[in-house]
Design a protein around this motif. Structure first.
Motif, PDB file in Angstrom:
ATOM      1  N   ARG A 169      38.202  -2.102  58.052  1.00 53.30           N
ATOM      2  CA  ARG A 169      38.506  -0.807  58.676  1.00 53.30           C
ATOM      3  C   ARG A 169      39.977  -0.446  58.554  1.00 53.30           C
ATOM      4  N   ASN A 170      40.857  -1.455  58.518  1.00 52.64           N
ATOM      5  CA  ASN A 170      42.296  -1.230  58.463  1.00 52.64           C
ATOM      6  C   ASN A 170      42.758  -1.362  57.011  1.00 52.64           C
ATOM      7  N   ILE A 171      43.003  -0.236  56.373  1.00 53.68           N
ATOM      8  CA  ILE A 171      43.331  -0.230  54.949  1.00 53.68           C
ATOM      9  C   ILE A 171      44.629  -0.986  54.672  1.00 53.68           C
ATOM     10  N   THR A 175      45.106  -4.328  52.377  1.00 57.85           N
ATOM     11  CA  THR A 175      46.054  -4.370  51.259  1.00 57.85           C
ATOM     12  C   THR A 175      46.963  -5.580  51.364  1.00 57.85           C
ATOM     13  N   LEU A 176      47.468  -5.834  52.572  1.00 53.40           N
ATOM     14  CA  LEU A 176      48.339  -6.997  52.786  1.00 53.40           C
ATOM     15  C   LEU A 176      47.575  -8.300  52.556  1.00 53.40           C
ATOM     16  N   ALA A 177      46.298  -8.325  52.963  1.00 53.63           N
ATOM     17  CA  ALA A 177      45.483  -9.521  52.740  1.00 53.63           C
ATOM     18  C   ALA A 177      45.292  -9.778  51.247  1.00 53.63           C
ATOM     19  N   GLY A 178      45.032  -8.720  50.484  1.00 54.56           N
ATOM     20  CA  GLY A 178      44.897  -8.862  49.038  1.00 54.56           C
ATOM     21  C   GLY A 178      46.181  -9.334  48.386  1.00 54.56           C
ATOM     22  N   CYS A 179      47.298  -8.811  48.864  1.00 57.66           N
ATOM     23  CA  CYS A 179      48.608  -9.214  48.342  1.00 57.66           C
ATOM     24  C   CYS A 179      48.864 -10.693  48.610  1.00 57.66           C
ATOM     25  N   ALA A 180      48.610 -11.131  49.851  1.00 62.14           N
ATOM     26  CA  ALA A 180      48.863 -12.523  50.223  1.00 62.14           C
ATOM     27  C   ALA A 180      47.946 -13.482  49.468  1.00 62.14           C
ATOM     28  N   GLU A 207      36.047   0.938  50.923  1.00 60.55           N
ATOM     29  CA  GLU A 207      37.486   1.224  50.999  1.00 60.55           C
ATOM     30  C   GLU A 207      38.292  -0.043  51.252  1.00 60.55           C
ATOM     31  N   GLY A 208      37.767  -0.936  52.097  1.00 61.06           N
ATOM     32  CA  GLY A 208      38.463  -2.202  52.363  1.00 61.06           C
ATOM     33  C   GLY A 208      38.534  -3.080  51.132  1.00 61.06           C
ATOM     34  N   GLY A 209      37.438  -3.138  50.360  1.00 59.03           N
ATOM     35  CA  GLY A 209      37.436  -3.945  49.138  1.00 59.03           C
ATOM     36  C   GLY A 209      38.404  -3.411  48.101  1.00 59.03           C
ATOM     37  N   ALA A 251      51.419   2.356  46.767  1.00 61.71           N
ATOM     38  CA  ALA A 251      51.885   3.307  47.775  1.00 61.71           C
ATOM     39  C   ALA A 251      51.378   4.718  47.497  1.00 61.71           C
ATOM     40  N   ALA A 252      51.245   5.066  46.227  1.00 57.12           N
ATOM     41  CA  ALA A 252      50.754   6.402  45.869  1.00 57.12           C
ATOM     42  C   ALA A 252      49.253   6.536  46.099  1.00 57.12           C
ATOM     43  N   PHE A 253      48.500   5.434  45.952  1.00 57.81           N
ATOM     44  CA  PHE A 253      47.050   5.508  46.065  1.00 57.81           C
ATOM     45  C   PHE A 253      46.534   5.347  47.496  1.00 57.81           C
ATOM     46  N   LEU A 254      47.261   4.634  48.348  1.00 63.60           N
ATOM     47  CA  LEU A 254      46.753   4.388  49.698  1.00 63.60           C
ATOM     48  C   LEU A 254      46.456   5.673  50.477  1.00 63.60           C
ATOM     49  N   PRO A 255      47.320   6.703  50.411  1.00 69.09           N
ATOM     50  CA  PRO A 255      47.007   7.932  51.165  1.00 69.09           C
ATOM     51  C   PRO A 255      45.751   8.649  50.680  1.00 69.09           C
ATOM     52  N   ILE A 256      45.346   8.419  49.446  1.00 64.30           N
ATOM     53  CA  ILE A 256      44.158   9.105  48.909  1.00 64.30           C
ATOM     54  C   ILE A 256      43.021   8.109  48.671  1.00 64.30           C
ATOM     55  N   LEU A 257      43.057   6.989  49.385  1.00 64.29           N
ATOM     56  CA  LEU A 257      42.095   5.922  49.120  1.00 64.29           C
ATOM     57  C   LEU A 257      40.655   6.359  49.386  1.00 64.29           C
TER      58      LEU A 257
END
Length: 311
Positions: A169-171, A175-180, A207-209, A251-257
């Motif tokens: 639910r928390n985009i 994202t941070l989880a994928g990065c880590a 959206e989370g995936g 950063a550009a894609f998150l607002p339009i995810l």
């Protein structure tokens, strides 16, 4: 519970092991000529993009190709702008394996495994790298099926179910989880495959995936950053370029995810394929957007990281 955790960890280790074995086999097939081939083929930024995409598709490691690029630029064997082209192409090439894993390849996986084992045990050493590559390819496909099966009961446990639901639910958290995770396992491909398994099993929303796969593109930059430590300024700029390109793209894609996820789902046969398609589309769009401005971006990076004598 412990059994499911162990099965998940074992499947992930098998996937990473297969990925490494496939990469090692194809690298050995080049017999140490890989860096020379890349340097020769990447004489311009555009050719660098194509070379980066092809070499990363074969090795399935944008980090490895970027690390080679850092070394070539540090040695003065490759100019900075062409190195940037390689980095851009590498981001596209690394999306090939998640796409392949969506196909029903059982008809060739088992024969490939048998042929790979036979070649790996062949008395003539020159056949063994190809055998390793085939075995590695087979292992990553089989491990993906095992990972999907192992994750499903684990995700139903109260703690994991709540954690996955929160991340889905928390985009930003996803994202941070994928990065880590990508930084930890040093493979954006493996992280994207995990996201595909979670979405395909309806454990997290699409959206989370997709957010996890986007974050993985940032985490994989750690390899190039480490490779650039102690190198000349041009090589450090390559590592900085890798970080900036992927971070700015995310950063550009998150607002339009949400509309982005809706668009890719329309062109996908399954939720897992939608994650793979989103990963491919993200990297392709970011690469094409940056392509016309490679030399201008190179000048910006030179300004951001000037040579010590001009600082």
């Amino acid at each position: 519970m412990i059994t499911h955790i162990f099965a998940t960890a074992l499947a992930l280790v098998a996937f990473l092991g297969g990925l490494r074995l496939m990469r090692s086999g194809f690298e050995r097939m080049a017999e140490g000529r890989l860096a020379r081939l890349i340097r020769t083929a990447a004489s311009t930024p555009t050719r660098g993009m194509v070379t980066g995409a092809v070499s990363t598709a074969l090795l399935q490691s944008s980090g490895a190709v970027t690390a080679i690029t850092v070394g070539l630029v540090a040695a003065g064997s490759l100019d900075f702008a062409s190195g940037l082209g390689l980095v851009l192409g590498a981001n596209v090439g690394t999306t090939i394996t998640p796409q392949l894993l969506n196909l029903n390849l059982w008809g060739i996986v088992l024969p490939a495994l048998a042929a790979g084992l036979a070649l790996s045990l062949h008395p003539r050493l020159k056949h063994r790298p190809l055998g390793e590559g085939l075995v590695g390819f087979s292992c990553i496909f089989i491990a993906l099926q095992a990972l999907t099966s192992a994750l499903r009961p684990l995700a139903m446990a109260p703690f994991f179910h709540q954690a996955l639901a929160s991340a889905g639910r928390n985009i930003l958290l996803a994202t941070l989880a994928g990065c880590a995770l990508s930084a930890l396992v040093q493979s954006s491909t493996a992280t994207t495959v995990i996201a595909m398994a979670l979405v395909g099993g309806h454990m997290i929303p699409l959206e989370g995936g997709i957010a996890i796969s986007l974050g993985a593109n940032i985490g994989t930059c750690l390899t190039s950053v480490v490779a650039a430590i102690g190198t000349p300024r041009p090589a450090q700029r390559i590592a900085l370029a890798h970080v900036l390109l992927n971070t700015m793209g995310v950063a550009a894609f998150l607002p339009i995810l949400h509309p982005f996820a809706s668009a890719v789902s329309l062109a996908s046969a399954s939720p897992a394929q939608a994650v793979a398609n989103a990963n491919t589309a993200f990297n392709a769009i970011c690469t094409l957007a940056a392509w016309p401005f490679v030399r201008q971006f190179a000048r910006l990076l030179t300004w951001m990281l000037p040579d010590p004598r001009t600082a």
